[in-house]
Design a protein around this motif. Sequence first.
Motif, short mmCIF file in Angstrom:
data_model
loop_
_atom_site.label_atom_id
_atom_site.label_comp_id
_atom_site.label_asym_id
_atom_site.label_seq_id
_atom_site.Cartn_x
_atom_site.Cartn_y
_atom_site.Cartn_z
N ASN A 20 0.82 -1.22 0.00
CA ASN A 20 0.00 0.00 0.00
C ASN A 20 0.86 1.27 0.00
N ASN A 21 2.01 1.20 -0.62
CA ASN A 21 2.96 2.33 -0.68
C ASN A 21 3.31 2.87 0.70
N GLY A 22 3.23 2.02 1.72
CA GLY A 22 3.57 2.43 3.07
C GLY A 22 2.50 3.23 3.78
N VAL A 23 1.30 3.33 3.19
CA VAL A 23 0.22 4.12 3.77
C VAL A 23 -0.63 3.23 4.68
N ALA A 24 -0.79 3.66 5.93
CA ALA A 24 -1.59 2.91 6.89
C ALA A 24 -3.07 3.19 6.70
N GLY A 25 -3.91 2.29 7.20
CA GLY A 25 -5.36 2.43 7.13
C GLY A 25 -5.98 1.24 6.44
N LYS A 26 -7.19 1.40 5.98
CA LYS A 26 -7.92 0.34 5.31
C LYS A 26 -7.40 0.17 3.89
N VAL A 27 -7.08 -1.06 3.53
CA VAL A 27 -6.61 -1.39 2.18
C VAL A 27 -7.62 -2.37 1.60
N GLU A 28 -8.16 -2.02 0.44
CA GLU A 28 -9.24 -2.82 -0.16
C GLU A 28 -8.74 -3.75 -1.24
N ASN A 29 -9.46 -4.85 -1.39
CA ASN A 29 -9.27 -5.81 -2.49
C ASN A 29 -7.86 -6.37 -2.57
N VAL A 30 -7.38 -6.89 -1.46
CA VAL A 30 -6.06 -7.51 -1.45
C VAL A 30 -6.21 -9.02 -1.48
N SER A 31 -5.21 -9.68 -2.01
CA SER A 31 -5.19 -11.14 -2.04
C SER A 31 -4.69 -11.65 -0.69
N ILE A 32 -5.02 -12.88 -0.42
CA ILE A 32 -4.60 -13.51 0.83
C ILE A 32 -4.08 -14.90 0.53
N TYR A 128 1.07 1.19 11.89
CA TYR A 128 2.43 1.13 12.43
C TYR A 128 2.37 0.84 13.93
N GLY A 129 1.47 -0.08 14.31
CA GLY A 129 1.30 -0.46 15.70
C GLY A 129 0.34 0.47 16.40
N THR A 130 0.56 0.64 17.69
CA THR A 130 -0.28 1.52 18.51
C THR A 130 0.59 2.54 19.22
N VAL A 131 -0.04 3.52 19.82
CA VAL A 131 0.71 4.54 20.57
C VAL A 131 1.54 3.87 21.66
N GLY A 132 0.97 2.87 22.32
CA GLY A 132 1.68 2.18 23.40
C GLY A 132 2.69 1.16 22.91
N SER A 133 2.61 0.76 21.65
CA SER A 133 3.51 -0.24 21.08
C SER A 133 3.78 0.08 19.61
N LYS A 135 5.52 0.39 15.97
CA LYS A 135 6.30 -0.55 15.16
C LYS A 135 7.03 0.21 14.06
N LYS A 136 8.15 -0.34 13.66
CA LYS A 136 8.96 0.27 12.61
C LYS A 136 8.36 0.03 11.22
N TYR A 137 7.64 -1.08 11.08
CA TYR A 137 7.13 -1.47 9.77
C TYR A 137 5.61 -1.54 9.75
N LEU A 138 5.06 -1.28 8.60
CA LEU A 138 3.62 -1.39 8.38
C LEU A 138 3.21 -2.85 8.54
N GLY A 139 2.10 -3.09 9.23
CA GLY A 139 1.67 -4.46 9.43
C GLY A 139 0.23 -4.54 9.92
N VAL A 140 -0.22 -5.77 10.12
CA VAL A 140 -1.55 -6.04 10.65
C VAL A 140 -1.35 -6.34 12.13
N TYR A 141 -1.67 -5.36 12.98
CA TYR A 141 -1.39 -5.49 14.41
C TYR A 141 -2.64 -5.57 15.27
N LYS A 142 -3.80 -5.37 14.68
CA LYS A 142 -5.04 -5.42 15.47
C LYS A 142 -5.40 -6.86 15.81
#
Length: 194
Positions: A20-32, A128-133, A135-142
């Motif tokens: 997602n070009n490093g942009v956080a938030g909702k990303v639509e129509n991705v493969s899994i 990029y994680g949460t305020v309390g934790s 992260k250096k990299y974009l990821g799925v942290y929820k």
Amino acid sequence: MSNFNLNGEDFKSKSYAVFNNGVAGKVENVSINIDKKQPTDADNAPDYKINFVDANGTVNMGIYYPSSDATEQQTKTQISKALAITRAVMGDDYVFESVNSAKEAIDLCMKVSKKNSEDAKVNVFVSYGTVGSPKKYLGVYKTFDFIEKAGSVPSKLRRTKNPAKPQYDDLLEVIEADEPALATTGSSDTSDWL
């Protein structure tokens, strides 16, 4: 001894594709796609690695079997994450067969998801994680509301913002941590060759 061409391809900067070009938030129509832990993987590798792929790159998350000392709530949380992935692939009305353990529940969810994920598209929330934790990299942290079937209306994927508990707020930008200062011994490490 080899010659080194410092201007050659071996020493040029590499460019990397970023989900997602490093942009956080909702990303639509991705493969899994889903990979099960192999005997050659590191001991601390997740039991299942869930890969989310868009046109630019990949992010992944791990699904682990609950440890033997996990609380009932921790066990339910791990099963819920696996279940959310399967529901995003199969739909909310998919009927599961009965299982007898947390391991069986996770294995069933991952088996059904993997078998049906080839043409599946999902929406996923990355940060990029949460305020309390942070992260250096974009990821799925929820833990909850991190994935849904593509085209879901209304969407349940949104930024977590809780004034009462700001440590759980999602970070949508990377926080650059200061590099630790190097300890000095009074003499420069380079003094013998300068």
